[in-house]
Design a protein around this motif. Structure first.
Motif, mmCIF file in Angstrom:
data_model
loop_
_atom_site.group_PDB
_atom_site.id
_atom_site.type_symbol
_atom_site.label_atom_id
_atom_site.label_comp_id
_atom_site.label_asym_id
_atom_site.label_seq_id
_atom_site.Cartn_x
_atom_site.Cartn_y
_atom_site.Cartn_z
ATOM 1 N N ILE A 123 -10.286 20.775 21.985
ATOM 2 C CA ILE A 123 -9.970 21.401 20.700
ATOM 3 C C ILE A 123 -8.640 20.866 20.166
ATOM 4 O O ILE A 123 -8.517 20.514 18.984
ATOM 5 C CB ILE A 123 -9.917 22.936 20.841
ATOM 6 C CG1 ILE A 123 -11.314 23.487 21.136
ATOM 7 C CG2 ILE A 123 -9.337 23.584 19.580
ATOM 8 C CD1 ILE A 123 -11.323 24.960 21.514
ATOM 9 N N PHE A 166 -13.686 21.395 13.524
ATOM 10 C CA PHE A 166 -13.849 22.608 14.321
ATOM 11 C C PHE A 166 -15.173 23.307 14.013
ATOM 12 O O PHE A 166 -15.763 23.125 12.946
ATOM 13 C CB PHE A 166 -12.707 23.591 14.041
ATOM 14 C CG PHE A 166 -11.354 23.110 14.478
ATOM 15 C CD1 PHE A 166 -11.122 22.706 15.785
ATOM 16 C CD2 PHE A 166 -10.299 23.073 13.572
ATOM 17 C CE1 PHE A 166 -9.877 22.271 16.175
ATOM 18 C CE2 PHE A 166 -9.048 22.641 13.955
ATOM 19 C CZ PHE A 166 -8.840 22.239 15.268
ATOM 20 N N ASP A 170 -15.493 26.874 19.040
ATOM 21 C CA ASP A 170 -14.112 26.542 19.412
ATOM 22 C C ASP A 170 -13.232 27.790 19.389
ATOM 23 O O ASP A 170 -12.421 28.022 20.290
ATOM 24 C CB ASP A 170 -13.538 25.500 18.445
ATOM 25 C CG ASP A 170 -14.251 24.163 18.543
ATOM 26 O OD1 ASP A 170 -14.728 23.822 19.647
ATOM 27 O OD2 ASP A 170 -14.322 23.466 17.511
ATOM 28 N N TYR A 174 -11.364 29.813 22.475
ATOM 29 C CA TYR A 174 -9.927 30.060 22.376
ATOM 30 C C TYR A 174 -9.607 31.538 22.630
ATOM 31 O O TYR A 174 -8.716 31.873 23.429
ATOM 32 C CB TYR A 174 -9.442 29.631 20.986
ATOM 33 C CG TYR A 174 -7.981 29.886 20.704
ATOM 34 C CD1 TYR A 174 -7.017 28.942 20.993
ATOM 35 C CD2 TYR A 174 -7.568 31.088 20.124
ATOM 36 C CE1 TYR A 174 -5.677 29.170 20.712
ATOM 37 C CE2 TYR A 174 -6.239 31.338 19.836
ATOM 38 C CZ TYR A 174 -5.297 30.363 20.138
ATOM 39 O OH TYR A 174 -3.981 30.608 19.873
#
Length: 313
Positions: A123, A166, A170, A174
């Motif tokens: 990422i 993105f 993602d 996170y």
């Protein structure tokens, strides 16, 4: 200074005092004070030598390094308690049950799986293709959108390319990893997870050996997180690359009175600590390769809480 007079000399023959000439008397008066004169040059030289030795001992202790967590060892959990500084005194009543009463630092290699760290690394690498500092230190903040670009910062969410970089997965990854760090910190320091909030800035960092172009590239200065960000109470770092393999230099250094303590980055390693002046620290300059990490910051003050980031399209 008063000169002490000596008895007149006697002749060897008759035992009578022998008068001394004015010159000889004056010479003795002039010579006698030299016996009491202070040799300032020698004293100053010795003092400088002593100061030099003391300074050498001090700086040797200050600059000596003791490993707290080495890259090659796998650490389930390692911690040390430290006396809290006075930085939290005014907040103890305001944020009861959260403000640090037990201060210290802790390292885990068991909280985040290396595959999760690799997902975050991916990422970060994709996000930083949209920008990057002209100097050695770049940041990517999914919450605010702040992204290093050249000698300044931009809002990456204003870029059209964000839609191709993105995806929603993602941000789910996170948030999941952030929650695991959140829980580990609350458990270790014995505080309520509900009263501990994610705070700004929380961001990815990429550090290379490129020379600095602005003050933002000078990451190696010793500092206290709570002095920079008053709302901070607990700071954590998740390392995404390996010291000694992906990069050289870049160790995390706790500055202590006896000897500095080093944390060598290891992919998936979490290092957490209370954010006050009991944990003065810095990062060594990276000398080669690329160092990736993410700083995840927490506060006890709900007015400084931030929510999980969302993909903005």
């Amino acid at each position: 200074m008063t000169v002490k007079q000596r008895n007149p000399r006697k002749s060897a023959g008759n035992g009578k005092p022998v008068p001394r000439s004015a010159d000889s008397s004056r010479t003795e008066v002039e010579e006698t004070p030299s016996k009491y004169r202070i040799d300032w040059r020698r004293i100053v030289t010795r003092l400088l030598l002593i100061i030099g030795i003391m300074a050498t001992v001090y700086f040797t202790k200050r600059d000596s390094m003791m490993p707290f967590a080495k890259q090659k060892e796998e650490i389930n959990k390692r911690s040390v308690d430290i006396s809290c500084s006075e930085d939290y005194t005014e907040e103890l009543r305001q944020f009861q049950g959260c403000t640090p009463r037990k201060c210290g630092r802790v390292v885990w290699d068991s909280v985040i799986h290396p595959s999760e760290a690799s997902a975050l690394l991916n990422i970060a690498q994709r996000g930083l293709t949209l920008g990057g500092s002209a100097g050695g230190a770049s940041i990517l903040d999914l919450h605010s959108g702040a992204l290093s670009q050249g000698n300044a910062f931009i809002n990456m969410y204003k870029l059209d390319a964000i839609k191709t970089v993105f995806n929603q997965d993602d941000f789910r990854i996170y948030s999941h990893i952030k929650n695991k760090i959140h829980q580990a910190i609350a458990n270790h320091f014995g505080i309520s997870q509900d009263g501990l909030y994610l705070t700004h800035p929380t961001f990815f960092s990429r550090i290379t050996s490129a020379p600095p172009k602005t003050i933002h590239d000078e990451y190696w200065h010793p500092h206290v997180d709570k002095e920079t960000y008053e709302s901070f109470h607990y700071t954590s770092l998740l390392y995404l690359t390996d010291y000694g393999q992906d990069f050289e230099g870049g160790r995390f250094i706790f500055v202590d009175k006896d000897s500095n303590k080093t944390v060598e980055p290891r992919r998936g390693r979490v290092s957490a600590f209370t954010s006050g002046s009991e944990n003065l620290h810095y990062v060594e300059p990276v000398t080669s390769g690329t160092r990736y990490a993410i700083t995840v910051s927490f506060t006890c003050d709900p007015t400084h809480a931030i929510t999980d980031p969302k993909l903005r399209t």
